[in-house]
Design a protein around this motif. Sequence first.
Motif, PDB file in Angstrom:
ATOM      1  N   ARG A   6     -30.513 -12.453 -43.885  1.00 49.71           N
ATOM      2  CA  ARG A   6     -31.705 -11.852 -43.296  1.00 49.71           C
ATOM      3  C   ARG A   6     -32.952 -12.678 -43.613  1.00 49.71           C
ATOM      4  O   ARG A   6     -33.845 -12.817 -42.792  1.00 49.71           O
ATOM      5  CB  ARG A   6     -31.878 -10.436 -43.838  1.00 49.71           C
ATOM      6  CG  ARG A   6     -33.066  -9.684 -43.253  1.00 49.71           C
ATOM      7  CD  ARG A   6     -33.208  -8.311 -43.865  1.00 49.71           C
ATOM      8  NE  ARG A   6     -32.014  -7.508 -43.680  1.00 49.71           N
ATOM      9  CZ  ARG A   6     -31.859  -6.273 -44.171  1.00 49.71           C
ATOM     10  NH1 ARG A   6     -32.835  -5.727 -44.881  1.00 49.71           N
ATOM     11  NH2 ARG A   6     -30.754  -5.610 -43.948  1.00 49.71           N
ATOM     12  N   VAL A   9     -33.282 -15.550 -41.085  1.00 48.31           N
ATOM     13  CA  VAL A   9     -33.710 -15.082 -39.769  1.00 48.31           C
ATOM     14  C   VAL A   9     -35.200 -14.759 -39.778  1.00 48.31           C
ATOM     15  O   VAL A   9     -35.951 -15.152 -38.874  1.00 48.31           O
ATOM     16  CB  VAL A   9     -32.886 -13.845 -39.345  1.00 48.31           C
ATOM     17  CG1 VAL A   9     -33.433 -13.257 -38.044  1.00 48.31           C
ATOM     18  CG2 VAL A   9     -31.417 -14.217 -39.176  1.00 48.31           C
ATOM     19  N   LEU A  10     -35.638 -14.040 -40.814  1.00 48.35           N
ATOM     20  CA  LEU A  10     -37.058 -13.693 -40.927  1.00 48.35           C
ATOM     21  C   LEU A  10     -37.922 -14.944 -41.066  1.00 48.35           C
ATOM     22  O   LEU A  10     -39.029 -15.013 -40.519  1.00 48.35           O
ATOM     23  CB  LEU A  10     -37.280 -12.766 -42.122  1.00 48.35           C
ATOM     24  CG  LEU A  10     -36.700 -11.349 -41.998  1.00 48.35           C
ATOM     25  CD1 LEU A  10     -36.883 -10.578 -43.301  1.00 48.35           C
ATOM     26  CD2 LEU A  10     -37.361 -10.599 -40.844  1.00 48.35           C
ATOM     27  N   TRP A  12     -37.304 -18.025 -39.830  1.00 47.52           N
ATOM     28  CA  TRP A  12     -37.424 -18.736 -38.559  1.00 47.52           C
ATOM     29  C   TRP A  12     -38.291 -17.962 -37.564  1.00 47.52           C
ATOM     30  O   TRP A  12     -39.055 -18.555 -36.797  1.00 47.52           O
ATOM     31  CB  TRP A  12     -36.047 -19.006 -37.953  1.00 47.52           C
ATOM     32  CG  TRP A  12     -35.254 -20.052 -38.711  1.00 47.52           C
ATOM     33  CD1 TRP A  12     -34.064 -19.878 -39.331  1.00 47.52           C
ATOM     34  CD2 TRP A  12     -35.625 -21.415 -38.931  1.00 47.52           C
ATOM     35  NE1 TRP A  12     -33.653 -21.042 -39.922  1.00 47.52           N
ATOM     36  CE2 TRP A  12     -34.598 -22.016 -39.698  1.00 47.52           C
ATOM     37  CE3 TRP A  12     -36.726 -22.191 -38.572  1.00 47.52           C
ATOM     38  CZ2 TRP A  12     -34.629 -23.334 -40.099  1.00 47.52           C
ATOM     39  CZ3 TRP A  12     -36.758 -23.528 -38.972  1.00 47.52           C
ATOM     40  CH2 TRP A  12     -35.727 -24.084 -39.718  1.00 47.52           C
ATOM     41  N   ILE A  13     -38.210 -16.634 -37.599  1.00 51.93           N
ATOM     42  CA  ILE A  13     -39.080 -15.831 -36.731  1.00 51.93           C
ATOM     43  C   ILE A  13     -40.535 -16.001 -37.141  1.00 51.93           C
ATOM     44  O   ILE A  13     -41.431 -16.195 -36.300  1.00 51.93           O
ATOM     45  CB  ILE A  13     -38.670 -14.342 -36.782  1.00 51.93           C
ATOM     46  CG1 ILE A  13     -37.305 -14.136 -36.123  1.00 51.93           C
ATOM     47  CG2 ILE A  13     -39.720 -13.464 -36.088  1.00 51.93           C
ATOM     48  CD1 ILE A  13     -36.767 -12.723 -36.252  1.00 51.93           C
ATOM     49  N   GLY A  14     -40.785 -15.953 -38.454  1.00 52.14           N
ATOM     50  CA  GLY A  14     -42.153 -16.142 -38.944  1.00 52.14           C
ATOM     51  C   GLY A  14     -42.679 -17.523 -38.646  1.00 52.14           C
ATOM     52  O   GLY A  14     -43.851 -17.685 -38.251  1.00 52.14           O
ATOM     53  N   TYR A  15     -41.820 -18.531 -38.831  1.00 53.82           N
ATOM     54  CA  TYR A  15     -42.261 -19.898 -38.546  1.00 53.82           C
ATOM     55  C   TYR A  15     -42.554 -20.094 -37.056  1.00 53.82           C
ATOM     56  O   TYR A  15     -43.541 -20.739 -36.693  1.00 53.82           O
ATOM     57  CB  TYR A  15     -41.192 -20.902 -38.990  1.00 53.82           C
ATOM     58  CG  TYR A  15     -41.576 -22.317 -38.691  1.00 53.82           C
ATOM     59  CD1 TYR A  15     -41.112 -22.970 -37.538  1.00 53.82           C
ATOM     60  CD2 TYR A  15     -42.440 -23.020 -39.521  1.00 53.82           C
ATOM     61  CE1 TYR A  15     -41.492 -24.259 -37.239  1.00 53.82           C
ATOM     62  CE2 TYR A  15     -42.825 -24.315 -39.232  1.00 53.82           C
ATOM     63  CZ  TYR A  15     -42.349 -24.930 -38.082  1.00 53.82           C
ATOM     64  OH  TYR A  15     -42.732 -26.217 -37.786  1.00 53.82           O
ATOM     65  N   LEU A  16     -41.710 -19.526 -36.195  1.00 47.65           N
ATOM     66  CA  LEU A  16     -41.926 -19.639 -34.749  1.00 47.65           C
ATOM     67  C   LEU A  16     -43.250 -18.991 -34.352  1.00 47.65           C
ATOM     68  O   LEU A  16     -44.009 -19.552 -33.548  1.00 47.65           O
ATOM     69  CB  LEU A  16     -40.765 -18.976 -34.000  1.00 47.65           C
ATOM     70  CG  LEU A  16     -40.856 -18.972 -32.468  1.00 47.65           C
ATOM     71  CD1 LEU A  16     -40.830 -20.402 -31.928  1.00 47.65           C
ATOM     72  CD2 LEU A  16     -39.723 -18.146 -31.872  1.00 47.65           C
ATOM     73  N   THR A  17     -43.521 -17.816 -34.910  1.00 42.99           N
ATOM     74  CA  THR A  17     -44.784 -17.130 -34.613  1.00 42.99           C
ATOM     75  C   THR A  17     -45.976 -17.978 -35.037  1.00 42.99           C
ATOM     76  O   THR A  17     -46.948 -18.132 -34.280  1.00 42.99           O
ATOM     77  CB  THR A  17     -44.825 -15.767 -35.338  1.00 42.99           C
ATOM     78  OG1 THR A  17     -43.690 -14.987 -34.948  1.00 42.99           O
ATOM     79  CG2 THR A  17     -46.101 -15.003 -35.005  1.00 42.99           C
ATOM     80  N   LEU A  46     -40.100 -23.012 -29.049  1.00 46.32           N
ATOM     81  CA  LEU A  46     -38.670 -22.701 -29.026  1.00 46.32           C
ATOM     82  C   LEU A  46     -37.822 -23.960 -28.895  1.00 46.32           C
ATOM     83  O   LEU A  46     -36.800 -24.113 -29.573  1.00 46.32           O
ATOM     84  CB  LEU A  46     -38.362 -21.734 -27.880  1.00 46.32           C
ATOM     85  CG  LEU A  46     -38.700 -20.256 -28.129  1.00 46.32           C
ATOM     86  CD1 LEU A  46     -38.536 -19.449 -26.836  1.00 46.32           C
ATOM     87  CD2 LEU A  46     -37.797 -19.686 -29.220  1.00 46.32           C
TER      88      LEU A  46
END
Length: 350
Positions: A6, A9-10, A12-17, A46
């Motif tokens: 987890r 995943v968190l 990569w989501i934070g980095y993408l944002t 992306l």
Amino acid sequence: MKLLTRQHVLFWIGYLTWDVLQAVISLSGPAGGLSPDPILALYTSLLLLIPKIILFYCIYIVALKPLITKKQSAVLSVLYATIATVTTLMLYRGLMFYVIFPKIYRVDMSAAHFFHLSSLVISLFDLLVAVFLLIIYELYRYTKSSKERERRLEQEKLLSELNYLKAQINPHFLFNVLSSVHALSRNKAPEAADVTLRLSKLMRFMLFEAKRTTIGITEEIKILEDYIELEKVRFSSKLTVKFEKSIDNEALQIAPLVLLPFVENAFKHGPGESRFQSFVNINLSVNNGMLVFEVKNSVEESYYSDDSTNTGLANIKRRLELIYPGYQLKLEREQNVFLATLKFKLLNHE
């Protein structure tokens, strides 16, 4: 360390944002030459996230993990990491040069060069930021889990060793006491009832109370007194015993049965091996948490003790090392007298 967690995943989501936001902000300024459209920034981020994810997991699987688990040399790890970095850098640069600029932002790339040095440096920097952040996190997590695992193993090792040493000491003690009862039953039957009662108390303590990590200092003293009374009956008039105590705080705790082996040793090698009048003098004092325990006994002139072969003494030394690492133990032999002096700091569990 599991890869698909987890936390990853968190991350990569934070980095993408963060990457989308910083792209929109930087392109919205006066120096921004491209469209600040958030949708275009999202497409770009992306696409560029693909080589970053590939690079991290390639480095992690083929370089970092084998290195920290000592399954691979540092030279090979650096070589594999370098190959992975160069390969993903080319992928990153290819996405920028052939897809993002010409397809998404409609930039004419006819005058641009694929291997432009400054562009390659900027691409490498952007590629490695996310990878290094996650590598640092994984190293931190691995170090933390390793220390926790070592701490648990050390605790389990100490507990097992303490239980083993206790198991060696207790039967040895009970065997000696049972020998005393046997001798008493043969020669002094009228006193056998009192001795049996004391022995039952000792055995009850061995079976139940000795399993505790610590007991009150007064409980340990009571065990010593019961044992001394048994030995006094056993050796009768040929033995003189003195037990002096000075305790300034009875709330102090002590590991069970750390003092008894020294008393047992005094009786075993004093009156137990003497044909003449013997003595055992015991002095226990506790002042400001510092315990000083002195056991002095007479010994025959011919008696000789090699501490290295004394199993009981070796066991209690090991127990003291584990429970009271700063303990001091001094063993002295002068003519017909043997003196053991033990010092260590007690803990207050009031």
